[in-house]
Design an enzyme around this catalytic site. Structure first.
Site, PDB file in Angstrom:
ATOM      1  N   VAL A  31      31.024 -11.052  41.445  1.00  0.00           N
ATOM      2  CA  VAL A  31      30.899 -12.521  41.485  1.00  0.00           C
ATOM      3  C   VAL A  31      31.835 -13.159  40.455  1.00  0.00           C
ATOM      4  O   VAL A  31      32.610 -14.070  40.779  1.00  0.00           O
ATOM      5  CB  VAL A  31      29.428 -12.944  41.234  1.00  0.00           C
ATOM      6  CG1 VAL A  31      29.320 -14.456  41.005  1.00  0.00           C
ATOM      7  CG2 VAL A  31      28.550 -12.514  42.410  1.00  0.00           C
ATOM      8  N   GLY A 109      25.345   4.041  49.555  1.00  0.00           N
ATOM      9  CA  GLY A 109      25.693   5.452  49.703  1.00  0.00           C
ATOM     10  C   GLY A 109      26.394   5.742  51.021  1.00  0.00           C
ATOM     11  O   GLY A 109      27.025   4.862  51.615  1.00  0.00           O
ATOM     12  N   GLY A 111      25.393   6.168  54.127  1.00  0.00           N
ATOM     13  CA  GLY A 111      25.025   5.352  55.285  1.00  0.00           C
ATOM     14  C   GLY A 111      25.695   3.986  55.227  1.00  0.00           C
ATOM     15  O   GLY A 111      26.204   3.475  56.235  1.00  0.00           O
ATOM     16  N   THR A 112      25.723   3.410  54.046  1.00  0.00           N
ATOM     17  CA  THR A 112      26.352   2.100  53.835  1.00  0.00           C
ATOM     18  C   THR A 112      27.839   2.161  54.168  1.00  0.00           C
ATOM     19  O   THR A 112      28.386   1.276  54.827  1.00  0.00           O
ATOM     20  CB  THR A 112      26.178   1.685  52.346  1.00  0.00           C
ATOM     21  OG1 THR A 112      24.785   1.754  52.038  1.00  0.00           O
ATOM     22  CG2 THR A 112      26.726   0.306  52.072  1.00  0.00           C
ATOM     23  N   THR A 133      24.478   5.217  44.438  1.00  0.00           N
ATOM     24  CA  THR A 133      23.317   6.019  44.870  1.00  0.00           C
ATOM     25  C   THR A 133      23.001   7.033  43.786  1.00  0.00           C
ATOM     26  O   THR A 133      23.915   7.681  43.259  1.00  0.00           O
ATOM     27  CB  THR A 133      23.551   6.753  46.212  1.00  0.00           C
ATOM     28  OG1 THR A 133      22.522   7.747  46.368  1.00  0.00           O
ATOM     29  CG2 THR A 133      24.901   7.442  46.293  1.00  0.00           C
ATOM     30  N   ASP A 135      21.899   9.765  44.215  1.00  0.00           N
ATOM     31  CA  ASP A 135      22.102  11.129  44.727  1.00  0.00           C
ATOM     32  C   ASP A 135      23.463  11.733  44.377  1.00  0.00           C
ATOM     33  O   ASP A 135      23.646  12.939  44.489  1.00  0.00           O
ATOM     34  CB  ASP A 135      21.940  11.151  46.254  1.00  0.00           C
ATOM     35  CG  ASP A 135      20.519  10.820  46.687  1.00  0.00           C
ATOM     36  OD1 ASP A 135      19.640  10.742  45.816  1.00  0.00           O
ATOM     37  OD2 ASP A 135      20.298  10.630  47.891  1.00  0.00           O
ATOM     38  N   LYS A 221       7.202  33.899  26.357  1.00  0.00           N
ATOM     39  CA  LYS A 221       7.202  32.534  26.902  1.00  0.00           C
ATOM     40  C   LYS A 221       5.870  32.260  27.581  1.00  0.00           C
ATOM     41  O   LYS A 221       5.421  33.078  28.383  1.00  0.00           O
ATOM     42  CB  LYS A 221       8.302  32.405  27.968  1.00  0.00           C
ATOM     43  CG  LYS A 221       9.443  31.540  27.570  1.00  0.00           C
ATOM     44  CD  LYS A 221      10.358  31.309  28.758  1.00  0.00           C
ATOM     45  CE  LYS A 221      11.752  31.008  28.272  1.00  0.00           C
ATOM     46  NZ  LYS A 221      12.683  30.739  29.343  1.00  0.00           N
TER      47      LYS A 221
HETATM   48  O1  F6P Z   1      18.500   6.439  47.419  1.00  0.00           O
HETATM   49  C1  F6P Z   1      18.520   7.795  47.540  1.00  0.00           C
HETATM   50  C2  F6P Z   1      17.100   8.315  47.610  1.00  0.00           C
HETATM   51  O2  F6P Z   1      16.376   7.943  46.457  1.00  0.00           O
HETATM   52  C3  F6P Z   1      17.001   9.822  47.820  1.00  0.00           C
HETATM   53  O3  F6P Z   1      17.146  10.541  46.627  1.00  0.00           O
HETATM   54  C4  F6P Z   1      15.634   9.934  48.431  1.00  0.00           C
HETATM   55  O4  F6P Z   1      15.516  11.095  49.182  1.00  0.00           O
HETATM   56  C5  F6P Z   1      15.560   8.706  49.282  1.00  0.00           C
HETATM   57  O5  F6P Z   1      16.440   7.755  48.712  1.00  0.00           O
HETATM   58  C6  F6P Z   1      14.189   8.104  49.399  1.00  0.00           C
HETATM   59  O6  F6P Z   1      14.280   6.998  50.206  1.00  0.00           O
HETATM   60  P1  F6P Z   1      13.078   6.003  50.488  1.00  0.00           P
HETATM   61  O7  F6P Z   1      12.803   5.257  49.227  1.00  0.00           O
HETATM   62  O8  F6P Z   1      13.561   5.118  51.562  1.00  0.00           O
HETATM   63  O9  F6P Z   1      11.943   6.872  50.900  1.00  0.00           O
END
Ligand code: F6P
Length: 329
Positions: A31, A109, A111-112, A133, A135, A221
């Site tokens: 922005v 991520g 998909g986006t 993301t 991930d 341990k």
């Molecule tokens: O955004 C990624 C993530 O957090 C993954 O690590 C996880 O598997 C998934 O999204 C969970 O998605 P939701 O919140 O839609 O269940």
């Protein structure tokens, strides 16, 4: 003399898919960089679904004040199955035109980015993606915003679990997020001194994990932490817990960290990366450099063609597993 190309008039920005800490830093950067260049910005609420629902609002310099330190995304987010359909993408394009949006920044991520790529191929709307993301599983970039904060959160949680694991002499299976991606599990495993990581149970030799637990017990341990990557969906740890009990007579306790890993104030690293990527995304659009993704490679933020980030799946860094096993003897 070649005519100077004009700047986009209005950039639309959206966040899509699972949220992550740092999204707000990028929104702020986009922005303010755009407004500084004389470009209008419209915020699209709730990802691609927000285009279809015309949840579009003007963004001003002050609309992104005091958000840098906040987790989540002020624009909110969603996963939008409709966007897989051509007819909905056509509608989305018409709505963007109606709102005079002539360029897009999308943050999220895989998909986006897949959605942005198909949308660009159909309508040629200038677009730049910012990887966001927890991930860290986007091809072409070594880093996705949110990963560092998620690691910090999960690591701190494991530290706490270790206290109670020690006190009760227990074996804990701590399940971390990362659908189909073991990146969080691998890094948290090293950072929390875990005894082992399980991230691909089909190939995983649980007997080896048991052997390692027993070896630890032999040298005194009393507790162990096994990090489990969630895989397709949460809950895998319960199956492993049952297997440990039935096959090896080993009792364990499950703790699924869940969505706590997606929230919280971004770390300095995430704030810096997200701000820089937001700035670079707008600069790219201003220079007609699209469709691109802001990436992190060899210690630098740069740009890569959007389709390159979708070509293959990112491979996990399995060295982390070797490190965990080597350091937990
Ligand atoms: O955004 C990624 C993530 O957090 C993954 O690590 C996880 O598997 C998934 O999204 C969970 O998605 P939701 O919140 O839609 O269940």
């Amino acid at each position: 003399m070649p005519r100077k190309k004009s700047l986009p008039k209005t950039i639309g920005i959206l966040t899509s898919g699972g949220d992550c800490p740092g999204m707000n830093c990028s929104i702020r950067a986009v922005v303010r960089t755009a407004i500084g260049l004389g470009i209008h910005v419209k915020g699209i609420e709730g990802g691609y679904a927000g285009i279809l629902g015309e949840k579009i609002k003007n963004m001003s310099v002050s609309s992104v004040g005091n958000i840098l330190q906040r987790g989540g995304t002020i624009l909110r987010t969603s996963r939008c199955p409709e966007f897989h359909e051509k007819s909905y993408r056509k509608k989305a394009y018409q709505i963007l035109k109606k709102h005079n949006i002539d360029a897009l920044v999308v943050m999220g991520g895989n998909g986006t980015f897949a959605g942005a790529n198909v949308f660009y191929n159909e309508y040629k709307i200038p677009v730049v993606g910012i990887p966001g993301t927890i991930d860290n599983d986007i091809m072409g970039t070594e880093y996705s915003i949110g990963f560092d904060t998620a690691i910090q959160t999960a690591m701190e949680a494991v530290d706490k679990i270790r206290d109670t694991a020690f006190s009760h002499s227990r074996i804990f299976l701590v399940e971390v997020m990362g659908r189909k991606s073991p990146a969080i599990a691998l890094k948290v495993g090293v950072c929390s001194g875990a005894e082992n990581i399980i991230f691909n149970p089909e190939d995983e030799d649980l007997a080896q994990v048991v052997k390692d637990i027993k070896r630890g017990e032999k040298r005194g341990k009393k507790s162990s932490i096994i990090i489990v990557a969630e895989g397709e969906e949460p809950g895998l740890s319960y199956a492993l817990q049952a297997e440990l009990k039935e096959k090896f007579k080993i009792e364990s306790t499950v703790c699924i960290l869940g969505h706590i890993q997606r929230g919280g104030s971004p770390t300095a690293f995430d704030r810096f990366m997200a701000s820089k990527m937001g700035y670079i995304a707008v600069k790219a659009l201003a220079e007609h450099n699209y469709p691109m993704v802001t990436i992190y490679k060899n210690g630098r933020v740069a740009l890569a063609p959007l389709h390159k980030c979708l070509e293959t799946k990112k491979r996990p860094n399995k060295e982390a597993l070797e490190i965990v096993r080597a350091l937990s003897i």
